[in-house]
Design a protein around this motif. Structure first.
Motif, short mmCIF file in Angstrom:
data_model
loop_
_atom_site.label_atom_id
_atom_site.label_comp_id
_atom_site.label_asym_id
_atom_site.label_seq_id
_atom_site.Cartn_x
_atom_site.Cartn_y
_atom_site.Cartn_z
N THR A 7 0.87 -1.26 0.22
CA THR A 7 0.05 -0.12 0.06
C THR A 7 0.95 1.26 -0.03
O THR A 7 2.10 1.21 0.59
N TYR A 135 -3.89 5.25 -12.70
CA TYR A 135 -2.82 4.70 -11.76
C TYR A 135 -1.52 5.34 -11.88
O TYR A 135 -0.44 4.43 -12.25
N ASN A 170 -4.77 3.70 -6.06
CA ASN A 170 -4.78 3.15 -5.00
C ASN A 170 -4.54 3.84 -3.70
O ASN A 170 -4.30 3.36 -2.42
N SER A 196 -14.28 -0.02 -7.22
CA SER A 196 -13.77 -1.21 -7.91
C SER A 196 -14.74 -1.93 -9.17
O SER A 196 -15.91 -1.51 -9.45
N GLU A 208 -4.10 -2.21 -12.04
CA GLU A 208 -5.43 -2.35 -11.28
C GLU A 208 -5.53 -3.88 -10.77
O GLU A 208 -6.21 -4.16 -9.82
N TYR A 211 -3.34 -4.57 -7.64
CA TYR A 211 -3.90 -3.85 -6.36
C TYR A 211 -4.91 -4.67 -5.84
O TYR A 211 -5.10 -4.75 -4.71
N HIS A 216 -5.88 -3.91 -1.78
CA HIS A 216 -5.75 -2.48 -1.64
C HIS A 216 -7.19 -1.71 -2.25
O HIS A 216 -7.83 -2.48 -2.98
N LEU A 218 -9.41 0.90 -3.87
CA LEU A 218 -9.31 1.60 -5.13
C LEU A 218 -9.96 2.87 -5.09
O LEU A 218 -11.10 2.82 -4.34
#
Length: 236
Positions: A7, A135, A170, A196, A208, A211, A216, A218
């Motif tokens: 993270t 991202y 994230n 998500s 994506e 993560y 994680h 999002l």
């Protein structure tokens, strides 16, 4: 290991206290960075490909990496034309054996400096219908604020391009700052939300996917930007 992404770690606990001043400075200043040597040719080739395909409504996939998001956007929006732009030639030309089925015909990958490409779009009077920043590097250290896209000198031009602008990350603070910068520049409050993919929908990018597999949260910011004609600071 695939699901091993860490993270985002940052000493920031809220939006950066220098963000507003930096956005104001960029809004009011003329940005004079020279174009990279390869940018003019890359831009011209991309525009030729778009026009040869019928000049359909344009989607910009900014920082497309290996190009998975470009292919997915082209598939999702078959009546649009998608430009996937990344500075890394190796990422763009890397093998695409992870893609099942036929490639859509409504896209092009472009090796270009995003800072240049955004300014070239604006100067050419070309306005995307949709615009994605998926991202981006969060640059989470407090001293790295100016490296985040929403604190970069080119960001007023990004906002001035108009269209539907979407950023995903994230790191929730990145999205919160991104939304604040957009609102300060154009007066429109973006939608900021935890997000998500819907069940059964493939992740848009390898990041994506990783993560999500790593657990994680999002986040995304989505905004329909006003006409760039209402932004006298644009293109700087």
């Amino acid at each position: 290991m695939f699901a091993n992404s860490r993270t985002v770690a940052s000493a920031q606990t809220g939006p950066h206290d220098k963000l507003a001043a930096l956005v104001d400075r960029h809004r009011d200043a003329v940005y004079r960075k020279p174009l990279a040597a390869y940018s003019a040719g890359a831009f011209d080739a991309a525009i030729v490909a778009w026009r040869n395909a019928g000049a359909a409504p344009l989607i910009i996939d900014a920082g497309c990496g290996v190009g998975e998001s470009t292919l997915r956007l082209a598939t999702q929006f078959p009546d649009h034309f998608v430009m996937g732009i990344d500075q890394s030639e190796s990422r763009i030309v890397r093998g695409k054996d992870w893609w099942d089925g036929e490639w859509p015909g409504n896209f092009v990958w472009v090796r270009a400096d995003l800072v240049d490409f955004w300014r070239q779009l604006f100067e050419a009077g070309i306005r995307p219908a949709r615009h994605y920043l998926l991202y981006p590097n969060p640059w989470p250290k407090i001293g790295q604020l100016a490296r985040r896209w929403h604190a970069h000198a080119v960001f007023p031009t990004v906002v001035a391009l108009g269209g539907v602008l979407e950023c995903r990350s994230n790191w929730d603070l990145y999205i919160e700052e991104f939304a604040l910068a957009v609102e300060w520049l154009c007066g429109v409050r973006p939608v900021v939300e935890a997000w998500s993919p819907e069940a059964g929908v493939e992740p848009m990018t390898p990041f994506e996917r990783k993560y999500l597999a790593s657990g994680h949260g999002l986040h995304r910011c989505v905004v329909t930007l006003p006409s760039p004609l209402a932004a006298p600071w644009a293109g700087r």
